[in-house]
Design a protein around this motif. Structure first.
Motif, mmCIF file in Angstrom:
data_model
loop_
_atom_site.group_PDB
_atom_site.id
_atom_site.type_symbol
_atom_site.label_atom_id
_atom_site.label_comp_id
_atom_site.label_asym_id
_atom_site.label_seq_id
_atom_site.Cartn_x
_atom_site.Cartn_y
_atom_site.Cartn_z
ATOM 1 N N LEU A 137 4.440 -0.708 -8.810
ATOM 2 C CA LEU A 137 3.280 -0.103 -8.153
ATOM 3 C C LEU A 137 3.469 1.406 -7.995
ATOM 4 N N PHE A 138 4.683 1.779 -7.619
ATOM 5 C CA PHE A 138 5.008 3.198 -7.469
ATOM 6 C C PHE A 138 4.809 3.934 -8.790
ATOM 7 N N ALA A 139 5.297 3.342 -9.885
ATOM 8 C CA ALA A 139 5.185 3.967 -11.203
ATOM 9 C C ALA A 139 3.724 4.092 -11.631
ATOM 10 N N GLY A 140 2.962 3.012 -11.446
ATOM 11 C CA GLY A 140 1.553 3.053 -11.834
ATOM 12 C C GLY A 140 0.771 4.091 -11.047
ATOM 13 N N GLY B 65 3.373 6.962 -4.369
ATOM 14 C CA GLY B 65 3.390 7.157 -5.820
ATOM 15 C C GLY B 65 2.356 8.162 -6.278
ATOM 16 N N VAL B 66 1.156 8.077 -5.731
ATOM 17 C CA VAL B 66 0.107 9.044 -6.086
ATOM 18 C C VAL B 66 0.528 10.453 -5.687
ATOM 19 N N VAL C 280 0.840 -1.206 0.000
ATOM 20 C CA VAL C 280 0.000 0.000 0.000
ATOM 21 C C VAL C 280 0.868 1.246 0.000
ATOM 22 N N LEU C 281 1.999 1.192 0.707
ATOM 23 C CA LEU C 281 2.864 2.365 0.838
ATOM 24 C C LEU C 281 3.366 2.875 -0.510
ATOM 25 N N LEU D 240 12.379 6.083 1.360
ATOM 26 C CA LEU D 240 11.034 5.827 1.887
ATOM 27 C C LEU D 240 10.550 4.411 1.608
ATOM 28 N N LEU D 241 11.019 3.826 0.508
ATOM 29 C CA LEU D 241 10.532 2.500 0.128
ATOM 30 C C LEU D 241 11.600 1.423 0.268
ATOM 31 N N GLY D 242 12.792 1.793 0.790
ATOM 32 C CA GLY D 242 13.793 0.805 1.159
ATOM 33 C C GLY D 242 14.526 0.121 0.034
ATOM 34 N N GLN D 243 14.567 0.730 -1.152
ATOM 35 C CA GLN D 243 15.289 0.137 -2.270
ATOM 36 C C GLN D 243 16.776 0.465 -2.187
ATOM 37 N N GLU D 244 17.613 -0.448 -2.668
ATOM 38 C CA GLU D 244 19.047 -0.176 -2.779
ATOM 39 C C GLU D 244 19.243 0.864 -3.886
ATOM 40 N N PRO D 245 20.202 1.801 -3.735
ATOM 41 C CA PRO D 245 20.348 2.893 -4.704
ATOM 42 C C PRO D 245 20.417 2.463 -6.162
#
Length: 264
Positions: A217-220, A10-11, A4-5, A35-40
């Motif tokens: 999901l973020f992109a959409g 994303g919105v 959900v985050l 914020l979403l914990g992805q590696e750079p």
């Protein structure tokens, strides 16, 4: 992590991008990391997908409005591919902390440039006609070295940082090719698709490492938010939006730099 985050964030980012007309990739990378914990490196790869999807969504409407110089965009985009590939290969070899520190410098530079940019300078768009070949051949009237240099530089930024590079492509199209701002912004979508596509392909060895549900999901969600933000942009002056974008980038730079220094 709850899926959900990424949708909610994303919105929110999409609304900002839609209202300000730019900044999808340049905002997506720090959001995905902090914020979403992805590696750079994964965030840069995921950001390229966002850039491509956003451009694909927006390009048809701009084409219907005759705001796309197809031949000029294809030439500029093809010339940017080498820079995109080189930038991507350099990026995956850079330490993640160094990459985010460099990204902070990019944010500051673009933020200051937007604050100094007094509204949209509307360079006159010459009439376009499908029967008028001159309307699509601005590249032939500019120095090839200047066009190739500008395209390569924009490609390097796209590949290295995983951003669309619209903040570099649009000025290049207006200053080097003499294309008006409205048409340059539409044509830049075509350029970004080619450049970001090449950069994504050059990251073949990192694609499998990305946790794809989150960036997709973020992109959409960002694309949906962008439609909402576009409506808001019609009620604000371009100069106000430009300055707001500059302030936002500087704030993101502050947060990104602080988080990088503290080891996220």
């Amino acid at each position: 992590m709850s899926l959900v985050l990424p949708v909610v964030i994303g919105v929110a980012v999409g609304i900002v991008v839609g209202a300000l007309g730019a900044g999808g990739g340049i905002l997506a990378v720090p959001v995905l990391v902090h914020l979403l914990g992805q590696e750079p490196h994964d965030a840069a790869t995921g950001s390229l997908v966002l850039v491509i999807l956003t451009a694909l969504t927006a390009l048809p409407a701009r084409a219907r409005a005759h705001d796309v110089r197809w031949r000029d965009g294809l030439v500029f985009g093809v010339l940017s591919i080498l820079g995109s590939i080189v930038g991507s290969r350099l990026s995956v070899r850079v330490d993640p902390t160094v990459l985010m520190a460099a990204f902070t410098v990019l944010l500051v530079g673009v933020g200051i440039a937007m604050l100094r940019h007094h509204g949209t300078v509307d360079v006159a768009d010459p009439p376009q006609s499908a029967a008028d070949p001159a309307a699509s051949t601005a590249v032939h009237h500019a120095s090839f070295a200047a066009v190739a240099g500008a395209a390569t530089a924009a490609g390097l930024l796209t590949g290295f940082f995983g951003v669309g590079g619209g903040f570099a492509v649009v000025p290049a199209l207006t200053l080097v090719l003499g294309i008006g701002m409205r048409t340059a912004s539409g044509t830049s979508l075509l350029v970004m698709m080619l450049s970001a596509g090449a950069a994504l392909g050059a990251r073949w060895d990192t694609i499998a490492h990305v946790d794809w549900p989150i960036p997709l999901l973020f992109a959409g969600a960002s694309m949906v938010g962008g439609l909402l933000g576009t409506r808001a942009s019609r009620r604000a002056e371009p100069e106000i939006l430009s300055r707001a974008f500059g302030v936002l980038l500087l704030l993101v730079a502050l947060g990104n730099g602080t988080a990088t220094l503290l080891g996220r």
